[in-house]
Design a protein around this motif. Structure first.
Motif, PDB file in Angstrom:
ATOM      1  N   LYS A 143       0.885  -1.152   0.000  1.00 28.66           N
ATOM      2  CA  LYS A 143       0.000   0.000   0.000  1.00 28.66           C
ATOM      3  C   LYS A 143       0.930   1.211   0.000  1.00 28.66           C
ATOM      4  O   LYS A 143       1.682   1.426   0.951  1.00 28.66           O
ATOM      5  CB  LYS A 143      -0.843  -0.038   1.273  1.00 28.66           C
ATOM      6  CG  LYS A 143      -1.807   1.110   1.450  1.00 28.66           C
ATOM      7  CD  LYS A 143      -2.591   0.897   2.757  1.00 28.66           C
ATOM      8  CE  LYS A 143      -3.583   1.998   2.979  1.00 28.66           C
ATOM      9  NZ  LYS A 143      -4.382   1.763   4.187  1.00 28.66           N
ATOM     10  N   ASN A 144       0.889   1.965  -1.089  1.00 28.55           N
ATOM     11  CA  ASN A 144       1.894   3.012  -1.280  1.00 28.55           C
ATOM     12  C   ASN A 144       1.421   4.382  -0.800  1.00 28.55           C
ATOM     13  O   ASN A 144       0.373   4.859  -1.243  1.00 28.55           O
ATOM     14  CB  ASN A 144       2.240   3.112  -2.764  1.00 28.55           C
ATOM     15  CG  ASN A 144       2.841   1.828  -3.289  1.00 28.55           C
ATOM     16  OD1 ASN A 144       4.020   1.555  -3.086  1.00 28.55           O
ATOM     17  ND2 ASN A 144       2.018   1.017  -3.938  1.00 28.55           N
ATOM     18  N   TYR A 145       2.139   4.975   0.098  1.00 25.32           N
ATOM     19  CA  TYR A 145       1.910   6.382   0.456  1.00 25.32           C
ATOM     20  C   TYR A 145       3.128   6.906   1.196  1.00 25.32           C
ATOM     21  O   TYR A 145       3.886   6.141   1.788  1.00 25.32           O
ATOM     22  CB  TYR A 145       0.629   6.569   1.276  1.00 25.32           C
ATOM     23  CG  TYR A 145       0.616   5.936   2.645  1.00 25.32           C
ATOM     24  CD1 TYR A 145       0.233   4.611   2.815  1.00 25.32           C
ATOM     25  CD2 TYR A 145       0.965   6.671   3.786  1.00 25.32           C
ATOM     26  CE1 TYR A 145       0.199   4.029   4.070  1.00 25.32           C
ATOM     27  CE2 TYR A 145       0.932   6.104   5.042  1.00 25.32           C
ATOM     28  CZ  TYR A 145       0.549   4.784   5.193  1.00 25.32           C
ATOM     29  OH  TYR A 145       0.518   4.205   6.429  1.00 25.32           O
ATOM     30  N   TYR A 188       5.939   2.506   1.638  1.00 22.76           N
ATOM     31  CA  TYR A 188       4.775   1.633   1.481  1.00 22.76           C
ATOM     32  C   TYR A 188       4.602   0.778   2.731  1.00 22.76           C
ATOM     33  O   TYR A 188       5.560   0.551   3.471  1.00 22.76           O
ATOM     34  CB  TYR A 188       4.917   0.719   0.254  1.00 22.76           C
ATOM     35  CG  TYR A 188       6.149  -0.161   0.268  1.00 22.76           C
ATOM     36  CD1 TYR A 188       7.306   0.228  -0.389  1.00 22.76           C
ATOM     37  CD2 TYR A 188       6.151  -1.389   0.935  1.00 22.76           C
ATOM     38  CE1 TYR A 188       8.440  -0.569  -0.380  1.00 22.76           C
ATOM     39  CE2 TYR A 188       7.277  -2.192   0.955  1.00 22.76           C
ATOM     40  CZ  TYR A 188       8.421  -1.784   0.300  1.00 22.76           C
ATOM     41  OH  TYR A 188       9.541  -2.565   0.318  1.00 22.76           O
ATOM     42  N   HIS A 232      -6.603   8.694  -1.185  1.00 18.57           N
ATOM     43  CA  HIS A 232      -6.906   7.263  -1.236  1.00 18.57           C
ATOM     44  C   HIS A 232      -6.289   6.545  -2.415  1.00 18.57           C
ATOM     45  O   HIS A 232      -6.652   5.450  -2.738  1.00 18.57           O
ATOM     46  CB  HIS A 232      -8.422   7.059  -1.186  1.00 18.57           C
ATOM     47  CG  HIS A 232      -8.953   7.402   0.163  1.00 18.57           C
ATOM     48  ND1 HIS A 232      -8.638   6.648   1.273  1.00 18.57           N
ATOM     49  CD2 HIS A 232      -9.728   8.417   0.593  1.00 18.57           C
ATOM     50  CE1 HIS A 232      -9.217   7.204   2.333  1.00 18.57           C
ATOM     51  NE2 HIS A 232      -9.870   8.270   1.949  1.00 18.57           N
ATOM     52  N   TYR A 262      -3.744   4.575  -3.217  1.00 21.07           N
ATOM     53  CA  TYR A 262      -2.674   3.799  -2.599  1.00 21.07           C
ATOM     54  C   TYR A 262      -1.918   2.908  -3.578  1.00 21.07           C
ATOM     55  O   TYR A 262      -0.925   2.317  -3.238  1.00 21.07           O
ATOM     56  CB  TYR A 262      -3.241   2.937  -1.472  1.00 21.07           C
ATOM     57  CG  TYR A 262      -3.727   3.741  -0.300  1.00 21.07           C
ATOM     58  CD1 TYR A 262      -2.908   4.699   0.284  1.00 21.07           C
ATOM     59  CD2 TYR A 262      -4.985   3.528   0.240  1.00 21.07           C
ATOM     60  CE1 TYR A 262      -3.350   5.430   1.379  1.00 21.07           C
ATOM     61  CE2 TYR A 262      -5.433   4.249   1.326  1.00 21.07           C
ATOM     62  CZ  TYR A 262      -4.616   5.206   1.889  1.00 21.07           C
ATOM     63  OH  TYR A 262      -5.044   5.921   2.968  1.00 21.07           O
ATOM     64  N   TYR A 320      -2.168  -0.165  -4.748  1.00 20.03           N
ATOM     65  CA  TYR A 320      -1.807  -1.482  -4.223  1.00 20.03           C
ATOM     66  C   TYR A 320      -1.250  -2.357  -5.335  1.00 20.03           C
ATOM     67  O   TYR A 320      -1.716  -2.301  -6.460  1.00 20.03           O
ATOM     68  CB  TYR A 320      -3.070  -2.196  -3.716  1.00 20.03           C
ATOM     69  CG  TYR A 320      -3.620  -1.706  -2.408  1.00 20.03           C
ATOM     70  CD1 TYR A 320      -3.173  -2.249  -1.195  1.00 20.03           C
ATOM     71  CD2 TYR A 320      -4.624  -0.751  -2.369  1.00 20.03           C
ATOM     72  CE1 TYR A 320      -3.713  -1.833   0.008  1.00 20.03           C
ATOM     73  CE2 TYR A 320      -5.169  -0.327  -1.173  1.00 20.03           C
ATOM     74  CZ  TYR A 320      -4.706  -0.874   0.015  1.00 20.03           C
ATOM     75  OH  TYR A 320      -5.243  -0.473   1.205  1.00 20.03           O
TER      76      TYR A 320
END
Lengths: 482, 95
Positions: free
Chosen positions: A86-88, A97, A275, A277, A279
């Motif tokens: 989950k990238n942020y 992530y 939002h 992310y 994935y």
């Protein structure tokens, strides 16, 4: 709970997402310690710090804990699950992530039964549970212009439990959190302390006109950190929605912040693309495959859970539903009770436990594990009353000494000479004496003031220094005065 | 699938990469070349084929729950732009 608006009646629709820190010695993807309270950045491996080239390796025990929890939630265990990225970007997440599970979580649909104040129960459906890593901690209040980062928490295993939108009142959500915490503590998979952040709750709320089955736009409050605040956040957010709709407005889907001081929610600064992310499957970890045999092995380790224990206490030990619920909520209390009740009158043990015993712990500010009165000795004390060795009144004095010295009740009764007098001739002598000394009261009694009966019994017991068996005294007084 | 300028800027933002205004078009072209190349896969019939999430055929290897690493804050912090009291220090990330 139904909210009465100006023009309509409204129903709350609420779902929860709960992050639970997994109890394990080391982190989920690295070999650093999970211990709470270490000096900053001492429990950090190069994996947690996001150093280039470092690879995650999955902690077996965290998988075990997740499967155990899934079974405790009466949920489907997925034999095939996958990890995803989950990238942020955030300062306390060095890799950029989070390793989590997205499409294929380890645990599927389940059920938690909650107990409501009116004595009824309700099944709350669990949507899924997945495992992932926690982020580090950002401290914003040391310096006005700087954020301080501690990565000790980065990489600690989490279980994220997602419910279906089944809550119709703040009370139901509160009952769920208490039941979930109780189950996790029985399972020993999470310590469930919301105030320390080992269990954290995100709350999703929307409303709809009563009787409708639509789902309207919901708002999310993240990291609400007590059961009380969760309940407040739900009620106040739902009332805000009702007001927006009744004034002809539209609820925006957004993340809002719950303010514990005012009890209200407020909009957070809009995060752009918050939002998004992106994935994708985690390339460093192949899929996680479990066998039926493994799942069965974990199932065999499950302890008796609070609902089963409660039912057994009601059906086999004759406890009231209420007493059983109070005793079973906390694992330590339930175990203590069982130890104290074995071989004794369980109902009476429950009364003592929930009465004088809890009051004593509260007064001394002790946990049940620190109690000076052992479970065995509490059981023995109840036995002494049951066998007419001491009266209930004397028992209170014995208990007080027990809670000071931790001594056995028999020893105290023996040393103090508090054994109940059950010798009828001895009691008779006292009764005669009281009657002889109070001719006026006897005359009044015989003249119709039957209420004096209790006074005579009281006098005899007082005369015996509390040691005369009350039932025998009663019988003798009745006999002598008739 | 064609990538427009707006998407390039959005991806750059999400990746925290700075793409100079005069380079946006080049980047857009490169994105599209890559995507077109990958698009060739669409020619293959994938009916009844399970989606592949990993090309790594090795089974997942788990480890025991043992603490091995830690007590090395000095090494962890060695590359920190600023370090104070054992913490990483960054510009304030909340309002």
């Amino acid at each position: 709970m139904i909210i009465e608006g100006k023009t309509n009646k409204w129903e709350i629709v609420c779902g929860l997402e709960i992050h639970c820190q997994i109890i394990s010695k080391s982190k989920i993807f690295s070999t650093a310690s999970t211990k709470f309270g270490a000096d900053a950045n001492q429990n950090v491996s190069f994996v947690d710090a996001g150093m280039p080239g470092m690879l995650p390796t999955l902690n077996k025990y965290c998988v075990h804990q997740a499967v155990k929890t899934g079974l405790g939630l009466r949920a489907v265990i997925n034999k095939y699950s996958e990890f995803s990225r989950k990238n942020y970007f955030y300062a306390d997440m060095p890799t950029g992530y989070q390793i989590t599970q997205f499409q294929y979580p380890i645990v599927g649909e389940g059920i938690v039964t909650i107990d409501l104040d009116d004595g009824t129960t309700k099944d709350i459906r669990i949507e899924r549970m997945h495992i992932e890593q926690d982020a580090g901690k950002s401290i914003h209040d040391i310096d006005p212009h700087k954020t301080f980062i501690d990565l000790n928490r980065a990489g600690v295993g989490l279980m994220e439990i997602v419910t279906k939108p089944d809550f119709r009142s703040p009370e139901e959500a509160g009952a769920f959190l208490r039941k979930l915490r109780s189950i996790l503590r029985y399972l020993e998979t999470c310590d469930g302390n919301m105030d320390e952040g080992s269990m954290r709750c995100d709350v999703n709320v929307s409303v709809r006109p009563l009787g409708s089955d639509e789902f309207r736009t919901r708002c999310e409050m993240k990291n609400v950190n007590s059961v009380k605040f969760v309940m407040q956040a739900i009620e106040n957010e739902a009332r805000r929605h009702v007001e927006v709709y009744e004034n002809g407005g539209k609820v925006e889907q957004e993340t809002r912040q719950f303010d514990a001081v005012s009890g209200q929610t407020k909009a957070m600064r809009k995060k752009e693309f918050a939002h998004d992310y992106r994935y994708f499957p985690e390339p460093d970890l192949p899929p996680l495959i479990l066998t039926d045999e493994y799942i069965k092995q974990v199932a065999d380790e499950l302890p008796e859970l609070p609902d089963a224990k409660k039912a057994r206490f009601v059906n086999e030990l004759g406890l009231t539903k209420y007493d059983a619920a109070v005793i079973c909520e906390n694992k330590e209390v339930a175990y203590f009770f069982e130890k104290a009740a074995v071989g004794h009158d369980a109902k009476k043990v429950a009364n003592w436990l929930m009465g004088d015993f809890f009051a004593m712990l509260k007064c001394k500010n002790l946990t049940i594990d620190e109690s000076p009165v052992s479970a065995e000795n509490l059981g023995k004390l109840v036995d002494l009353i049951e066998k007419n060795v001491i009266s209930g009144k004397i028992a209170k004095d014995v208990f007080e000494i027990m809670s000071e010295t931790g001594e056995e009740p028999e020893k105290i009764v023996e040393e103090k000479g508090w054994k109940q007098v059950t010798d009828s001739s001895a009691i008779e002598a006292i009764v005669d004496k009281v009657i002889a000394n109070n001719a006026d009261k006897v005359a009044a009694y015989k003249g119709g003031k039957t209420g004096l009966m209790g006074w005579f019994v009281g006098q005899v017991i007082k005369e015996s220094q509390g040691k005369a068996n009350p039932k025998m005294v009663n019988d003798l007084v009745v006999k002598k005065l008739s | 699938m064609a990538i427009d300028k707006q998407t390039v800027n959005r991806i750059a933002f999400l990746s925290r990469l700075k793409i100079d205004e005069d380079k946006t078009e080049d980047t857009q072209d490169e994105f599209n070349k890559i995507l077109n190349w990958v698009e060739q896969l669409a020619e293959v019939n994938t009916d009844n084929v399970e989606p592949l999430s990993s090309v790594n055929d090795n089974p997942l290897v788990c480890r025991e729950d043992k603490v091995v690493e830690g007590e090395q804050a000095d090494k962890i912090l060695a590359n920190a732009p600023v370090e104070e009291y054992g913490y990483f220090v960054v510009p304030k990330v909340v309002e």
